[in-house]
Design an enzyme around this catalytic site. Structure first.
Site, mmCIF file in Angstrom:
data_model
loop_
_atom_site.group_PDB
_atom_site.id
_atom_site.type_symbol
_atom_site.label_atom_id
_atom_site.label_comp_id
_atom_site.label_asym_id
_atom_site.label_seq_id
_atom_site.Cartn_x
_atom_site.Cartn_y
_atom_site.Cartn_z
ATOM 1 N N GLY A 215 -20.037 17.441 -91.679
ATOM 2 C CA GLY A 215 -21.203 16.850 -92.312
ATOM 3 C C GLY A 215 -21.403 17.251 -93.751
ATOM 4 N N ASP A 216 -20.442 17.996 -94.336
ATOM 5 C CA ASP A 216 -20.559 18.405 -95.732
ATOM 6 C C ASP A 216 -19.145 18.554 -96.295
ATOM 7 O OD1 ASP A 216 -21.595 19.402 -98.216
ATOM 8 O OD2 ASP A 216 -23.348 20.159 -97.155
ATOM 9 N N ASP A 217 -19.014 19.191 -97.472
ATOM 10 C CA ASP A 217 -17.717 19.277 -98.139
ATOM 11 C C ASP A 217 -16.628 19.781 -97.184
ATOM 12 O OD1 ASP A 217 -19.143 18.549 -100.410
ATOM 13 O OD2 ASP A 217 -19.278 20.608 -101.152
ATOM 14 N N SER A 248 -16.021 13.026 -94.779
ATOM 15 C CA SER A 248 -17.302 13.718 -94.935
ATOM 16 C C SER A 248 -18.271 12.809 -95.673
ATOM 17 C CB SER A 248 -17.115 15.012 -95.728
ATOM 18 O OG SER A 248 -18.329 15.469 -96.273
#
Length: 411
Positions: A215-217, A248
């Site tokens: 859900g992120d980098d 992502s």
């Protein structure tokens, strides 16, 4: 990878892999034995097939944690089982909230010669409880990582699946000589702040041959936060990232935004990014100080991304109001070449800082194609460098003759 002359099983210490019994004490007792018997050549802690529920525990030096096929180390969802530890000195406080932070599920501080591997066994952070606290604003302290290693050296992490981390997945901080290879990292697309691998104030790091969908980098290089990172003064350097694939809502490959200790000498190659917010995101902010320099990114393929390339000096929050607004980061020597993108909504934005322009930016053989017939222009301010064989045509700041030397070593 080395073989250990001795192997012990978590079951030898009362561990039960039924998914119900809490095995924290079994892990602690097994690792205590490894630590205090000092077996020559080290010891392997073998995790058989089963679901091994546990709270956080610390690793020790000269050990291998081996997860067999079908083995799952599963994090307890009882918040009372998670100890609080001090904030990182280069951050000054918890990354999300003031005060301390929850200890990672698997933690190590000041250790060496450690291997975490297996036959693709799983480490499951059961992060949904923590994500819901974050969404509902009931989180009392900064969430835990699945794995954090501090002040450690000679580390190998391979052939393991990391799933549903409460916060960042793999966080080596103040570490050196670390390899992450052949790992899979998974979390829902909407899980908050579940970065894949974040080397932080660390040197001589290799990340390769891995799949990350979070859900992120996917990978974010960091080195401390504003005045605390400046004071601690430990850069991230000598970092190689190669043959990484993933998706992502944020960035495939990121540098920052916490870069106050400096980031330099980074080589990134053979990256495949799809269904993402940013392909490449290099980010910092006023008050960060530090530097980002000598970064090479080559052979990147991306599809269905919002921004192909974003390099920006106005990204990220601050730990408190004590940061120095005159602590301006220096960004220079970025070479980005052999990049191909399809269904890219915005090819690129490069936004430097008025009193600290980004310099020495080279774009070479960069083609970021929109799904439609209309070419979307690049956006650039406070930047100098050069752009050769770029489609759509790069901004004028990168096509002037004053910056042509930025690509002189490329062709």
């Amino acid at each position: 990878m080395k073989s250990r002359p001795e192997t012990i099983s978590i079951a030898d210490f009362g561990g039960v892999g039924d998914g119900r019994k809490l095995n924290t004490n079994a892990f602690k007792e097994a690792i205590f034995r490894i630590q205090h018997l000092h077996h020559a050549g080290g010891t392997t802690l073998f995790i058989p097939p089963g679901v091994w529920l546990t709270g956080p525990f610390n690793l020790t030096s000269h050990m291998t944690l081996f997860l067999s096929q079908g083995a799952v180390i599963k994090a307890s969802q009882d918040v009372e089982r998670w100890p609080l530890i001090d904030p990182l000195p280069s951050y000054g406080r918890g990354r999300e909230l003031d005060g301390g932070r929850y200890m990672s599920l698997i933690h190590g501080d000041g250790i060496q010669d450690v291997i975490i591997t297996g036959d693709n066994g799983t480490i499951d952070g059961q992060g949904d409880m923590w994500w819901n606290m974050w969404r509902q604003r009931t989180l009392p302290f900064t969430r835990p990582n699945i794995l954090e290693l501090m002040h450690s050296t000679d580390i190998i992490i391979s052939n393991v699946v990391f799933r549903n981390s409460p916060f960042w997945n793999i966080h080596p901080v103040y570490c050196s000589y670390l390899v992450v290879r052949n790992v899979t990292i998974l979390a829902p697309h909407d899980s908050p702040n579940t970065d894949g691998i974040d080397p932080d104030s660390s040197s001589n790091v290799c990340i390769e041959d891995s799949y990350i969908a979070t859900g992120d980098d996917l990978v974010a290089i960091k080195s401390g936060w504003d005045e605390y990172g400046i004071a601690y003064g430990r850069p991230s350097s000598g970092i190689t990232i190669r043959r990484v694939t993933g998706s992502s809502p944020f960035a495939g490959i990121a540098v920052g935004s916490e870069t106050s200790g400096g980031v330099e000498n980074v080589w990134i190659e053979n990256i495949t990014i799809f269904n993402s917010g940013f392909g490449i995101h290099i980010k910092t902010n006023v008050g960060r100080g530090g530097y980002i320099r000598n970064i090479t990114i080559t052979d990147v393929k991306m599809t269905e991304v919002r921004y192909g390339l974003r390099i920006a000096g106005d990204v990220g929050d601050h730990p408190d109001d004590k940061f120095n607004p005159n602590a301006l980061p220096a960004v220079s020597g970025l070479m980005i070449k052999n990049v191909w993108g399809e269904e890219v909504q915005q090819p690129g934005l490069i936004k430097g800082i008025k009193n600290s322009p980004f310099t020495g930016i080279c774009l070479y053989n960069v083609k970021l194609l929109n799904a439609g017939s209309r070419e979307v222009p690049w956006k650039c301010t406070d930047v100098s460098g050069s752009a050769l064989v770029v489609q759509p045509g790069a901004c004028s700041e990168l096509t002037s003759t004053t910056g042509s030397s930025a690509c002189s070593t490329t062709i």
